[in-house]
Motif scaffolding. Structure first.
Motif, PDB file in Angstrom:
ATOM      1  N   GLU A 132      -1.594  11.981  -0.734  1.00 10.94           N
ATOM      2  CA  GLU A 132      -2.366  12.837   0.161  1.00 10.94           C
ATOM      3  C   GLU A 132      -1.668  13.027   1.506  1.00 10.94           C
ATOM      4  N   ASP A 133      -1.732  14.234   2.032  1.00 10.40           N
ATOM      5  CA  ASP A 133      -1.283  14.497   3.405  1.00 10.40           C
ATOM      6  C   ASP A 133      -2.474  14.201   4.307  1.00 10.40           C
ATOM      7  N   PHE A 134      -2.523  13.007   4.813  1.00 13.68           N
ATOM      8  CA  PHE A 134      -3.676  12.562   5.576  1.00 13.68           C
ATOM      9  C   PHE A 134      -3.832  13.329   6.873  1.00 13.68           C
ATOM     10  N   GLN A 135      -2.733  13.889   7.357  1.00 17.84           N
ATOM     11  CA  GLN A 135      -2.806  14.670   8.594  1.00 17.84           C
ATOM     12  C   GLN A 135      -3.693  15.898   8.421  1.00 17.84           C
ATOM     13  N   LYS A 136      -3.701  16.482   7.237  1.00 19.08           N
ATOM     14  CA  LYS A 136      -4.561  17.644   6.988  1.00 19.08           C
ATOM     15  C   LYS A 136      -6.035  17.241   7.047  1.00 19.08           C
ATOM     16  N   ARG A 137      -6.340  16.062   6.531  1.00 22.75           N
ATOM     17  CA  ARG A 137      -7.722  15.586   6.590  1.00 22.75           C
ATOM     18  C   ARG A 137      -8.142  15.384   8.051  1.00 22.75           C
ATOM     19  N   PRO A 155       0.815  -1.225   0.000  1.00 16.19           N
ATOM     20  CA  PRO A 155       0.000   0.000   0.000  1.00 16.19           C
ATOM     21  C   PRO A 155       0.845   1.269   0.000  1.00 16.19           C
ATOM     22  N   TYR A 156       1.951   1.256   0.738  1.00 17.20           N
ATOM     23  CA  TYR A 156       2.839   2.427   0.744  1.00 17.20           C
ATOM     24  C   TYR A 156       3.441   2.638  -0.645  1.00 17.20           C
ATOM     25  N   LEU A 157       3.888   1.567  -1.286  1.00 13.87           N
ATOM     26  CA  LEU A 157       4.479   1.686  -2.620  1.00 13.87           C
ATOM     27  C   LEU A 157       3.480   2.250  -3.623  1.00 13.87           C
ATOM     28  N   LEU A 158       2.235   1.828  -3.528  1.00  9.96           N
ATOM     29  CA  LEU A 158       1.229   2.238  -4.505  1.00  9.96           C
ATOM     30  C   LEU A 158       0.678   3.639  -4.265  1.00  9.96           C
ATOM     31  N   PHE A 159       0.474   4.007  -2.995  1.00  9.06           N
ATOM     32  CA  PHE A 159      -0.301   5.208  -2.688  1.00  9.06           C
ATOM     33  C   PHE A 159       0.492   6.360  -2.066  1.00  9.06           C
ATOM     34  N   SER A 160       1.780   6.174  -1.805  1.00 10.19           N
ATOM     35  CA  SER A 160       2.512   7.221  -1.084  1.00 10.19           C
ATOM     36  C   SER A 160       3.097   8.296  -1.982  1.00 10.19           C
ATOM     37  N   ASN A 161       3.012   8.108  -3.301  1.00 13.79           N
ATOM     38  CA  ASN A 161       3.573   9.081  -4.228  1.00 13.79           C
ATOM     39  C   ASN A 161       5.096   9.008  -4.256  1.00 13.79           C
ATOM     40  N   PRO A 206      -0.766   7.767 -10.552  1.00 15.89           N
ATOM     41  CA  PRO A 206      -0.570   9.214 -10.659  1.00 15.89           C
ATOM     42  C   PRO A 206      -0.940   9.939  -9.373  1.00 15.89           C
ATOM     43  N   HIS A 207      -0.315  11.081  -9.166  1.00 14.90           N
ATOM     44  CA  HIS A 207      -0.589  11.901  -7.988  1.00 14.90           C
ATOM     45  C   HIS A 207      -2.079  12.255  -7.933  1.00 14.90           C
ATOM     46  N   ALA A 208      -2.649  12.167  -6.736  1.00 19.47           N
ATOM     47  CA  ALA A 208      -4.052  12.487  -6.459  1.00 19.47           C
ATOM     48  C   ALA A 208      -5.029  11.433  -6.981  1.00 19.47           C
ATOM     49  N   TYR A 209      -4.523  10.350  -7.529  1.00 18.36           N
ATOM     50  CA  TYR A 209      -5.402   9.272  -8.007  1.00 18.36           C
ATOM     51  C   TYR A 209      -6.107   8.615  -6.824  1.00 18.36           C
ATOM     52  N   VAL A 218     -21.814  -7.633   6.440  1.00 12.81           N
ATOM     53  CA  VAL A 218     -21.460  -8.534   5.340  1.00 12.81           C
ATOM     54  C   VAL A 218     -20.118  -8.174   4.700  1.00 12.81           C
ATOM     55  N   GLY A 219     -19.391  -7.250   5.333  1.00 17.28           N
ATOM     56  CA  GLY A 219     -18.045  -6.945   4.870  1.00 17.28           C
ATOM     57  C   GLY A 219     -17.931  -5.824   3.867  1.00 17.28           C
ATOM     58  N   ARG A 220     -19.030  -5.105   3.590  1.00 16.34           N
ATOM     59  CA  ARG A 220     -18.926  -3.922   2.728  1.00 16.34           C
ATOM     60  C   ARG A 220     -18.255  -2.797   3.502  1.00 16.34           C
ATOM     61  N   CYS A 221     -17.462  -2.002   2.804  1.00 12.61           N
ATOM     62  CA  CYS A 221     -16.727  -0.926   3.467  1.00 12.61           C
ATOM     63  C   CYS A 221     -16.905   0.386   2.718  1.00 12.61           C
ATOM     64  N   GLN A 222     -17.245   1.431   3.481  1.00 17.45           N
ATOM     65  CA  GLN A 222     -17.273   2.765   2.902  1.00 17.45           C
ATOM     66  C   GLN A 222     -15.847   3.297   2.919  1.00 17.45           C
ATOM     67  N   GLY A 223     -15.187   3.250   1.748  1.00 11.15           N
ATOM     68  CA  GLY A 223     -13.780   3.628   1.663  1.00 11.15           C
ATOM     69  C   GLY A 223     -13.547   5.103   1.914  1.00 11.15           C
ATOM     70  N   LEU A 224     -12.298   5.421   2.220  1.00 13.35           N
ATOM     71  CA  LEU A 224     -11.930   6.799   2.570  1.00 13.35           C
ATOM     72  C   LEU A 224     -11.713   7.689   1.356  1.00 13.35           C
ATOM     73  N   GLY A 225     -11.570   7.083   0.176  1.00 18.98           N
ATOM     74  CA  GLY A 225     -11.239   7.886  -0.994  1.00 18.98           C
ATOM     75  C   GLY A 225      -9.849   8.487  -0.866  1.00 18.98           C
ATOM     76  N   TYR A 226      -8.908   7.683  -0.390  1.00 23.23           N
ATOM     77  CA  TYR A 226      -7.540   8.167  -0.175  1.00 23.23           C
ATOM     78  C   TYR A 226      -6.888   8.487  -1.517  1.00 23.23           C
ATOM     79  N   ALA A 227      -6.321   9.684  -1.626  1.00 24.49           N
ATOM     80  CA  ALA A 227      -5.681  10.119  -2.863  1.00 24.49           C
ATOM     81  C   ALA A 227      -4.178   9.888  -2.793  1.00 24.49           C
TER      82      ALA A 227
END
Length: 427
Positions: free
Chosen positions: A415-420, A151-157, A233-236, A403-412
C-alpha cells in the motif's frame, strides 16, 4: 491518540527517545513503521535512559538503520555510532529522493548500499529468490535486528518483481549474536516467535537456519542466521486476531547449552525433576542439547506449549559469577531460576510471555479489525509493550484501549500509505 488520526504535515514526526522504557526498542519500531509507511521520523535523545556512555546509537542499532535506509532509499541525519538523534526520511526505491537536503544529511555510499540492496538469484533464466545480508562487527542481537526489519519484509511488497506474475521468496542473512545477555536467543526465535507468527497470525512459516552461534559470554564470537521468508500477496491484509483461552499445559520443550556433557546431563535431570513435580503428566521434549564451547556459557530455555497451540517461553543465559560454584550448584541455580520464571508466567494465565507482548504490537496495529492479546490476569503490560503501543499510536494513529485491544489499520501489502494520509511524497 485515538485510532485513525493522522498527521497531515510532511515534517518528521518527533519521538522522544526517553519515553517510557527509553531504550532501543522505541527506535527499532519507529524505523520499522517509518520504512513501511514512508512517514518521516525524528528520534531525539536516543536510548536516553541508558546510563552514561552507553546511550545513543550502538553499532548493532546501525546495522538495522542502514539496511532500512538503503532498502527504502532514505535520507538520514545522525546515522553514526553514539549519535543521540536520528532523522529518517524514507521514500519508494524509484523516487529520486536520495539527493541530500542538507549539509549534515547522510546519503548512502555505494559500499553501504551493498549492505542493504537485494541480490536477485536466477536459475535457468527464472528468478528463484531475492536475498540480502546484514553484517554486524559485534555480537549484537540478531533477533533485535530482525524485529526492526520484519514488518518491512512482510508488508512492503518487496517480493514483487516488475513484469513477473509470481512473487519470489526472500532470504536474509544476519550476522551477529545468537545467544546474547538480556536479548532473545535463536532458540526463542525458532521455538516461540516464529511458530506464533505462522500458527496464530496466518503468516507463512519463516524458516531460521543457524549457521554459527554468536556469543556475548566467554570468548566473543560473531554468529550467522539465515531467514527464509515466503511473500505475502500484493494487497493482502493481515486478518484480525484474538489471543484468548490459552488452554491446558500440554508439553514443555527444553533447550540446553553447556560446555560439557556432564553439565548438560545435570541440567536435564534437574529440569526434568522440577517439571514432573509441577505436572506429573507433562510431556517433556529436548529439541536442543548442545555443547556451548566455554565454561562461561550456560543457557536454558523452557517453552510451555498449550493444548490451544500457544507457546510461553522463559530462558536465561547465565551471567553471574561462577567462581566457587560446583557444576551441580550452577546447574541447580540455572534450572531453578528458569523454572521459577516459567511457573510465574503460567500462573498469569495469559497466551503470551512478557517477551512476546511487545513483538505483537506492530501486527495488532497493521491488522484489519480489532486485535487483542490476553496477557493474563492481574498483570499490567510490560514497559516494552507500553513503549511499542506509544510508538504505534504516535506514528500510525493506531489506538489501544485500556486492556490492550487495538483497532488495526487494515494495512494492505504494498500500500502507498501516503495516499491514505493525503500527503504527496517529497521529491
Amino acid at each position: 491518540m485515538s485510532g485513525q488520526e493522522f498527521s497531515t504535515s510532511p515534517t518528521p514526526i518527533h519521538l522522544d527517545g526517553t519515553t517510557l522504557e527509553g531504550g532501543g526498542q522505541l527506535l527499532r519500531l519507529a524505523l520499522s513503521l517509518s520504512s513501511l509507511t514512508q512517514i518521516p521520523i525524528q528520534v531525539t535523545d536516543i536510548r536516553g535512559k541508558r546510563p552514561g556512555k552507553v546511550s545513543g546509537l550502538k553499532a548493532s542499532h546501525l546495522a538495522g538503520v542502514k539496511w532500512l535506509a538503503n532498502a527504502t532509499a532514505a535520507t538520514t541525519e545522525g546515522m553514526e555510532v553514539k549519535s543521540r538523534q536520528l532523522v529518517f526520511r524514507p521514500s519508494s526505491i524509484e523516487a529520486e529522493t536520495k539527493i541530500a537536503r542538507g549539509q549534515n544529511e547522510h546519503v548512502a555510499t555505494k559500499e553501504e548500499e551493498m549492505e542493504g540492496v537485494w541480490e536477485d538469484i536466477f536459475d535457468d533464466g527464472q528468478m528463484i529468490r531475492r536475498q540480502s545480508r546484514i553484517p554486524m562487527s559485534s555480537p549484537g542481537s540478531i533477533l533485535l535486528v530482525l524485529q526492526a526489519i520484519l514488518p518491512y519484509l512482510l508488508f512492503s511488497n518487496c517480493s514483487h518483481i516488475e513484469g513477473q506474475n509470481t512473487l519470489v521468496p526472500l532470504r536474509v542473512t544476519i550476522e551477529g549474536g545468537t545467544n546474547v545477555s538480556s536479548s532473545p536467543s535463536i532458540e526463542y526465535i525458532s521455538q516461540v516467535l516464529l511458530p506464533i507468527l505462522s500458527q496464530k497470525l496466518s503468516i507463512p512459516p519463516i524458516i531460521a537456519n543457524l549457521h554459527k552461534r554468536g556469543w556475548s559470554t566467554g570468548t566473543i564470537e560473531i554468529g550467522s542466521v539465515t531467514f527464509d521468508i515466503e511473500p505475502l500477496p500484493h494487497a493482502y491484509v493481515l486478518p484480525t486476531f484474538s489471543f484468548r483461552d490459552r488452554g491446558e499445559l500440554a508439553k514443555v520443550h527444553v533447550s540446553i547449552l553447556a560446555p560439557e556433557a556432564t553439565a548438560r546431563s545435570c541440567i536435564r535431570d534437574k529440569v526434568t525433576a522440577q517439571l514432573l513435580a509441577y505436572n506429573p503428566d507433562i510431556e517433556i521434549l529436548f529439541p536442543v542439547d548442545e555443547k556451548s564451547g566455554s565454561e562461561k556459557r550456560l543457557y536454558l530455555l523452557l517453552v510451555a506449549e498449550t493444548s490451544n497451540g500457544y507457546r510461553i517461553g522463559r530462558d536465561w543465559l547465565f551471567d553471574e559469577k561462577t567462581r566457587g560454584l560446583s557444576t551441580e550448584k550452577l546447574c541447580e541455580k540455572l534450572a531453578s531460576k528458569v523454572m521459577k520464571d516459567l511457573k510465574k508466567e503460567m500462573r498469569h494465565g495469559g497466551c503470551v510471555d512478557e517477551y512476546m507482548q511487545d513483538q505483537l504490537v506492530v501486527f495488532q496495529a497493521l491488522a484489519g479489525g480489532k486485535a487483542e492479546v490476553d496477557c493474563g490476569i492481574d498483570r499490567e503490560a510490560t514497559l516494552h509493550t507500553k513503549t511499542a503501543r506509544w510508538v504505534a499510536e504516535r506514528v500510525l494513529g493506531a489506538g489501544f484501549d485500556e486492556v490492550g485491544r487495538c483497532q488495526g489499520l487494515g494495512y494492505a501489502v504494498g500500500e502507498d500509505f501516503q495516499k491514505r494520509r493525503g500527503i504527496p511524497l517529497e521529491s
